[in-house]
Design a protein around this motif. Structure first.
Motif, PDB file in Angstrom:
ATOM      1  N   MET A 105     -27.075  13.290  -0.883  1.00 58.61           N
ATOM      2  CA  MET A 105     -28.313  13.012  -1.610  1.00 58.61           C
ATOM      3  C   MET A 105     -29.512  13.405  -0.766  1.00 58.61           C
ATOM      4  N   ILE A 106     -30.575  13.827  -1.444  1.00 60.66           N
ATOM      5  CA  ILE A 106     -31.816  14.111  -0.758  1.00 60.66           C
ATOM      6  C   ILE A 106     -32.404  12.783  -0.264  1.00 60.66           C
ATOM      7  N   ASP A 107     -32.938  12.794   0.930  1.00 58.99           N
ATOM      8  CA  ASP A 107     -33.448  11.551   1.528  1.00 58.99           C
ATOM      9  C   ASP A 107     -34.893  11.308   1.099  1.00 58.99           C
ATOM     10  N   ASN A 108     -35.073  11.144  -0.217  1.00 51.22           N
ATOM     11  CA  ASN A 108     -36.405  10.892  -0.778  1.00 51.22           C
ATOM     12  C   ASN A 108     -36.217  10.026  -2.019  1.00 51.22           C
ATOM     13  N   GLU A 109     -36.291   8.721  -1.810  1.00 54.61           N
ATOM     14  CA  GLU A 109     -36.016   7.784  -2.901  1.00 54.61           C
ATOM     15  C   GLU A 109     -37.019   7.924  -4.041  1.00 54.61           C
ATOM     16  N   GLU A 110     -38.268   8.268  -3.701  1.00 59.35           N
ATOM     17  CA  GLU A 110     -39.287   8.430  -4.743  1.00 59.35           C
ATOM     18  C   GLU A 110     -38.929   9.573  -5.683  1.00 59.35           C
ATOM     19  N   LEU A 111     -38.467  10.698  -5.119  1.00 56.54           N
ATOM     20  CA  LEU A 111     -38.079  11.849  -5.945  1.00 56.54           C
ATOM     21  C   LEU A 111     -36.835  11.525  -6.769  1.00 56.54           C
ATOM     22  N   ILE A 112     -35.887  10.816  -6.182  1.00 52.65           N
ATOM     23  CA  ILE A 112     -34.676  10.436  -6.909  1.00 52.65           C
ATOM     24  C   ILE A 112     -35.041   9.516  -8.073  1.00 52.65           C
ATOM     25  N   ASP A 113     -35.990   8.603  -7.840  1.00 52.54           N
ATOM     26  CA  ASP A 113     -36.437   7.714  -8.922  1.00 52.54           C
ATOM     27  C   ASP A 113     -37.052   8.505 -10.070  1.00 52.54           C
ATOM     28  N   LYS A 114     -37.748   9.603  -9.748  1.00 56.30           N
ATOM     29  CA  LYS A 114     -38.351  10.432 -10.787  1.00 56.30           C
ATOM     30  C   LYS A 114     -37.294  11.222 -11.553  1.00 56.30           C
ATOM     31  N   GLN A 115     -36.247  11.646 -10.852  1.00 58.62           N
ATOM     32  CA  GLN A 115     -35.247  12.521 -11.470  1.00 58.62           C
ATOM     33  C   GLN A 115     -34.124  11.764 -12.159  1.00 58.62           C
ATOM     34  N   TYR A 116     -33.890  10.518 -11.747  1.00 60.53           N
ATOM     35  CA  TYR A 116     -32.740   9.782 -12.276  1.00 60.53           C
ATOM     36  C   TYR A 116     -33.138   8.381 -12.722  1.00 60.53           C
ATOM     37  N   ASP A 117     -32.362   7.870 -13.674  1.00 63.67           N
ATOM     38  CA  ASP A 117     -32.448   6.471 -14.081  1.00 63.67           C
ATOM     39  C   ASP A 117     -31.193   5.768 -13.581  1.00 63.67           C
ATOM     40  N   VAL A 118     -31.370   4.619 -12.953  1.00 62.13           N
ATOM     41  CA  VAL A 118     -30.217   3.826 -12.503  1.00 62.13           C
ATOM     42  C   VAL A 118     -29.743   3.004 -13.701  1.00 62.13           C
ATOM     43  N   ILE A 119     -28.641   3.413 -14.305  1.00 57.54           N
ATOM     44  CA  ILE A 119     -28.185   2.741 -15.530  1.00 57.54           C
ATOM     45  C   ILE A 119     -27.232   1.588 -15.219  1.00 57.54           C
ATOM     46  N   ALA A 120     -26.727   1.530 -13.997  1.00 55.21           N
ATOM     47  CA  ALA A 120     -25.879   0.410 -13.586  1.00 55.21           C
ATOM     48  C   ALA A 120     -25.892   0.331 -12.065  1.00 55.21           C
ATOM     49  N   GLY A 121     -25.827  -0.883 -11.547  1.00 49.38           N
ATOM     50  CA  GLY A 121     -25.807  -1.044 -10.104  1.00 49.38           C
ATOM     51  C   GLY A 121     -27.146  -0.736  -9.469  1.00 49.38           C
ATOM     52  N   ARG A 122     -27.110  -0.036  -8.340  1.00 50.24           N
ATOM     53  CA  ARG A 122     -28.302   0.244  -7.563  1.00 50.24           C
ATOM     54  C   ARG A 122     -28.095   1.510  -6.743  1.00 50.24           C
ATOM     55  N   LEU A 123     -29.145   1.926  -6.055  1.00 50.02           N
ATOM     56  CA  LEU A 123     -29.030   3.064  -5.145  1.00 50.02           C
ATOM     57  C   LEU A 123     -28.342   2.619  -3.860  1.00 50.02           C
ATOM     58  N   PRO A 124     -27.616   3.520  -3.196  1.00 51.10           N
ATOM     59  CA  PRO A 124     -26.925   3.132  -1.957  1.00 51.10           C
ATOM     60  C   PRO A 124     -27.911   2.779  -0.845  1.00 51.10           C
ATOM     61  N   GLU A 143     -21.786   3.529   1.117  1.00 56.41           N
ATOM     62  CA  GLU A 143     -22.061   3.313  -0.311  1.00 56.41           C
ATOM     63  C   GLU A 143     -22.463   4.631  -0.956  1.00 56.41           C
ATOM     64  N   VAL A 144     -21.987   4.855  -2.180  1.00 55.54           N
ATOM     65  CA  VAL A 144     -22.271   6.098  -2.898  1.00 55.54           C
ATOM     66  C   VAL A 144     -22.640   5.765  -4.336  1.00 55.54           C
ATOM     67  N   VAL A 145     -23.156   6.790  -5.057  1.00 51.83           N
ATOM     68  CA  VAL A 145     -23.462   6.633  -6.478  1.00 51.83           C
ATOM     69  C   VAL A 145     -22.696   7.680  -7.271  1.00 51.83           C
ATOM     70  N   LEU A 146     -22.384   7.315  -8.503  1.00 52.42           N
ATOM     71  CA  LEU A 146     -21.744   8.231  -9.447  1.00 52.42           C
ATOM     72  C   LEU A 146     -22.815   8.754 -10.393  1.00 52.42           C
ATOM     73  N   VAL A 147     -22.842  10.066 -10.620  1.00 48.64           N
ATOM     74  CA  VAL A 147     -23.866  10.695 -11.459  1.00 48.64           C
ATOM     75  C   VAL A 147     -23.231  11.162 -12.762  1.00 48.64           C
ATOM     76  N   VAL A 148     -23.770  10.688 -13.889  1.00 45.84           N
ATOM     77  CA  VAL A 148     -23.341  11.149 -15.207  1.00 45.84           C
ATOM     78  C   VAL A 148     -24.419  12.079 -15.766  1.00 45.84           C
ATOM     79  N   ASP A 149     -24.128  12.740 -16.871  1.00 48.02           N
ATOM     80  CA  ASP A 149     -25.136  13.631 -17.445  1.00 48.02           C
ATOM     81  C   ASP A 149     -26.048  12.855 -18.397  1.00 48.02           C
TER      82      ASP A 149
END
Length: 975
Positions: free
Chosen positions: A454-473, A478-484
């Protein structure tokens, strides 16, 4: 106090000259009530205007307190009117849009009196004339007598020395006239009052002195100054010193009048408020251009914001990449093209070969460069500007992320994925190439691996993705699963992660090509968020795949039981969140289905560094730990072909055999001792008592049986397992045998095994053979990396402008280092989108240029309206000039009016534009799927209002100059 000496005033009318005053000389006392009588046209008002400084004499002199006015400038006359003169006019001359209090305060405003003192003095003056209860009325709400009282209060408020009254009772009834005259008479006790009137009765009754004019000359003076009194001869005045001049200049500056811009704004605002409808229509007309530009900017800004988002998203997937080994494809193609052109230098009578392959290899070797990333990383880390220009700077390493899953059926490798190879789709070499492409930020596709950093920029990740379950690592494990965007996962990912059985796909491609009937699971599988969040994986460092046997390290990946234990001992990785791309995101920074943190890689690097095999390889850089053979170097390469001659040396051969025999004998003795063979000789260094004690511990009564069992067991035993303390691979007989040994016997066995391992290693190292690998390849195979020396650097610019600045930083670095340390980089995006912004800007500028024409036209219209306002307020100009306002003050009044109109036009245009963006956005959303939202930037709104103000101010400069140049005498006559 006031003296007129031979004052003449001539007016040029066409080709003729009219003499209004013909040598008038009058001396006035400091306090007296003087009435000037005469028929119309005799010069009464002209004389009054000259005394009041509104008009200029043609010749003669006007002395004020003994000082000549011949050298007076405009500012001196303005100060004289403001501080020494008070005017009372026949028609009152009050400013209609100001209150009574404001009319009286106006003269004090020009004098620079503070607001509190100004109000206090104005109220006092109004109370003096009996209007203390009429402060907030407008002039049109008062009677003629009351308005004249206001005019008198205005004339008195600045405490002038002279009060000039031009027909003060001309527009009043008899009773009111008497009241005004009584008021003036009382004032004359302390001041000089000069009144022009046609009413001789009032003059005779209230004046202390009557002067009659006829045809511009004084024909009678009822009480002139006593001419028989001989005034003493004054001594000639001394030449003023520099100090005197400085003091006089300071005094004049102090008395200088000036209207503040706030006062001008107040006057203009009140005037505009009397014409609300016209002001509003004028402002709306002026706002049309602003509306056009604002709407263009709003759409342009929406497009630009979309482009910026696309840039940010795109550049988060396509970074500037700097690899340790790189080659400029452009340079290679150019060089090959040039070499091809140069080689085609022959006749065309035969067919000639073309050395394309040789040229390609030579060019590739010439253009391939090794970057010193360790030095460049330090340069980047020390650069303070880089943080603002990048979303992240990602350092990648050659350390392989080995990920496994555990199940009842065994372990399965998840990363690097072998799914395509198992399917028969491609070879392991192609799989490796695909995996490398996948690590390049997705430029060549997603690659074969489903795990990506993952890119080490939580602000950019927040803009690009929605956390639909759980949280960011938050931790390395800890890892995250990415769906489309549809909450779906590609079945390739499901097979790769083991959620679907990958064994069902083994060889499926080869079988399909062979014409076999095959079936693939096409059912849509459903997983709950909790099921996916329960996923666990194991990360195993590459060195854990190797086990030391007979002095060398053996690859155990083919040993199922060994791999089960290695995976069981691996680091557990948990899925803590599920991400879905944001609907407005045009690109995503996580190229795989599993996103892990950078500190997982740093943890893995540390684990590899601590492993025994890596330590051994670092301690023996000339020995291949996998084969025990020496690495081939330039020094020993020549010995490879002559090894037979070296071994045939008889002396060396004899010594070598003797050494081996001695070593073998000593080892056999130890082996027999460990096995319990009492017939063996006592080893050197051990006493007979120690030997007997060992025999007793092993059970002397069945020594022969133990010896047989021991020798048989040792014959097939995994000695390296015993040396490492791992008994899992031993048979039951071997375990029983090991359990029968004493601690001393075990230590002796381990010593024997170590000696044997060292002997094997020495024999391999001195065998005369060489490893086909090298030190660097072995370290890479083991996944060894140094944090300070990355394998590649991915720089993620914020936008294209930032990318250009980053390239400048790289160029600055290259300029500061030697040729061997210069950096070659790969810009995947290049000019892919950089021209789009320029096109949008160019279109916006063209549209703005067209709309700006309407803005200029509306500004000219406002200038015309301002000129009309000048004509309407001509009398007000005369009133302001009469109380001491300068030409600059008059200009300021009308400039203030244009500023107000410009501001209202700009603000109105912005408000209307903001309202219009609502339907515009609805139309855009209806017609297109592009998430463009028209919006006016706050800074642009402020700038547009400022532009509106500036343009109207410029348009009003001409009318304001016209107003300033108006003759105050003529202006006062205007109705």
């Amino acid at each position: 106090m006031l003296s007129l000496k031979d004052i003449k005033k001539d007016y040029v009318v066409g080709d003729s000259t009219v003499s209004a005053l013909k040598g008038v000389s009058i001396d006035f006392r400091e306090n007296e009530f003087v009435s000037i009588l005469g028929p119309s046209g005799c010069g009464k008002t002209t004389l009054l205007n000259i005394i009041g400084g509104l008009d200029r004499y043609t010749s003669g002199d006007l002395n004020i307190n003994g000082k000549s006015t011949k050298d007076f400038k405009d500012c001196d006359w303005d100060s004289y009117r403001n501080h020494s003169i008070g005017f009372v006019f026949q028609s009152y001359n009050l400013i209609p849009h100001q209150t009574v209090l404001s009319n009286v305060e106006l003269a004090l405003t020009l004098s620079g009196v503070s607001k509190s003192e100004r109000r206090e003095r104005a109220v006092k003056a109004l109370e003096q004339v009996g209007l203390g209860d009429q402060l907030h009325k407008k002039p049109n709400q008062m009677s003629g007598g009351q308005m004249q009282r206001v005019a008198i209060a205005r004339a008195l408020v600045n405490e002038p020395d002279i009060l000039l009254a031009d027909e003060p009772t001309g527009a009043l009834d008899t009773e009111t006239s008497v009241q005004i005259m009584e008021l003036l008479k009382s004032i004359s006790k302390d001041k000089l009052i000069i009144m022009v009137t046609h009413n001789p009765e009032l003059a005779m009754k209230y004046s202390s002195r009557i002067i009659k004019l006829l045809d511009g000359k004084v024909i009678d003076d009822s009480d002139p100054l006593d001419k028989n009194v001989v005034e003493p001869i004054k001594k000639p005045e001394k030449e003023p010193t520099k100090a005197d001049k400085k003091a006089a200049k300071k005094e004049r500056k102090k008395l200088k009048t000036s209207m503040s811009f706030l006062t001008a704004l107040s006057l203009s605002r009140n005037n505009l408020m009397t014409k609300k409808a016209r002001t509003l229509l004028t402002s709306f007309a002026g706002s049309i251009g602003i509306i056009g530009i604002a709407l263009i900017l709003s759409i342009s800004n929406g497009v630009q914001l979309y482009i910026d988002q696309v840039q940010s998203d795109t550049l988060s997937s396509y970074p500037l990449q700097i690899t340790k080994t790189t080659a400029s494809i452009g340079e290679i193609m150019n060089t090959m093209a040039k070499n091809h052109e140069d080689s085609a230098n022959h006749d065309k009578d035969k067919v000639y070969s073309q050395n394309a392959m040789g040229e390609m290899i030579n060019t590739l070797m010439e253009e391939t460069k090794v970057n010193n990333l360790e030095k460049f990383k330090k340069y980047l880390d020390d650069n303070s500007d880089l943080k603002d220009l990048t979303s992240d700077v990602q350092y990648t390493y050659a350390t392989t992320l080995n990920v496994f899953t555990e199940s009842d059926s065994g372990v399965m490798q998840v990363n690097p994925s072998t799914l395509l190879e198992d399917m028969g789709y491609m070879s392991s070499t192609q799989m490796e190439a695909m995996s490398m492409r996948g690590s390049m930020g997705g430029m060549m596709g997603m690659g074969t691996d489903v795990w990506s950093e993952m890119i080490d920029n939580e602000e950019l990740i927040d803009k690009q993705y929605d956390v639909i379950a759980g949280r960011l690592p938050e931790k390395y494990n800890e890892v995250v699963l990415v769906v489309d965007k549809n909450n779906e996962i590609n079945d390739y990912v499901l097979y790769s992660l083991g959620l679907l059985d990958p064994s069902s796909l083994n060889g499926i491609v080869r079988r399909a090509m062979a014409g076999e009937d095959i079936s693939v699971d096409s059912e849509q599988h459903v997983y709950t968020y909790d099921e996916l969040l329960d996923l666990k994986f194991k990360v195993v460092p590459t060195p854990d795949f190797y086990k030391k046997k007979d002095g060398v390290w053996e690859d155990m990946t083919g040993d199922e039981s060994y791999m089960k234990k290695a995976v069981a001992n691996g680091t557990e990785i948990s899925v803590v969140g599920i991400l879905r791309p944001d609907e407005d995101a045009s690109s995503a920074s996580i190229s795989g289905a599993i996103g892990y943190r950078h500190d997982l890689m740093t943890y893995l690097i540390d684990e590899v560094d601590k492993s025994e095999i890596v330590k051994e390889q670092i301690a023996n850089p000339d020995i291949d730990v996998f084969t025990g053979l020496k690495f081939k170097t330039d020094e020993n390469a020549a010995d490879t072909d002559s090894s037979s001659e070296t071994v045939s040396d008889s002396t060396a051969d004899t010594e070598s055999k003797a050494d081996k025999t001695a070593d073998s004998s000593d080892t056999d003795k130890k082996a027999g001792l460990v096995a319990g063979d009492s017939s063996m000789e006592i080893p050197e260094g051990m006493t007979e008592e120690q030997y007997k004690a060992l025999m007793e511990q092993s059970g002397a009564s069945n020594t022969g049986e133990l010896a047989d069992m021991g020798m048989n067991a040792m014959g097939s035993m995994d000695m390296s397992a015993i040396q490492g303390g791992d008994m899992s691979s031993l048979t039951e007989t071997q375990k029983k045998y090991i359990a029968s040994l004493s601690d001393e016997q075990m230590e002796l066995m381990k010593q024997m095994l170590k000696e044997q391992s060292d002997t094997n290693a020495d024999q391999l190292a001195n065998s005369g053979k060489y490893s086909t690998s090298n030190y660097d390849n072995n370290m890479k195979t083991l996944g060894y990396s140094v944090v300070e020396d990355p394998d590649s650097i991915n720089i993620y610019p914020v936008d294209f402008a930032s990318k250009e600045k980053i390239i400048d930083i790289i160029d600055d670095y290259n300029d500061s280092v030697g040729e061997e340390d210069k950096i070659e980089y790969t810009d995947y995006v290049g000019l892919m989108m950089s021209s789009i912004t320029s096109i949008i800007n160019a279109i916006s500028y063209v549209l703005i240029a067209f709309v700006a024409i309407s803005l200029v036209v509306s500004s000219i219209m406002i200038g015309i309206i301002t000129y009309i306002s000048v004509l309407e307020r001509t009398k007000e100009i005369g009133i302001l000039r009469s109380i001491g306002a300068s030409k600059r003050d008059i200009s300021r009044v009308f400039n203030a009016e244009t500023v107000i109109v410009g501001f209202v036009a700009g603000a109105l245009g912005i408000i209307i534009s903001y309202l219009l963006t609502i339907p515009i956005n609805m139309i855009i959303a209806h017609l297109t799927d592009v998430p463009i939202r028209a919006s006016i930037p706050v800074s642009a709104a402020v700038i547009l209002i400022a532009i509106s103000v500036c343009l109207t101010l410029i348009a009003g400069l001409f009318p304001s100059r016209v107003a300033a140049k108006k003759d105050p005498v003529i202006a006062l006559r205007t109705e």
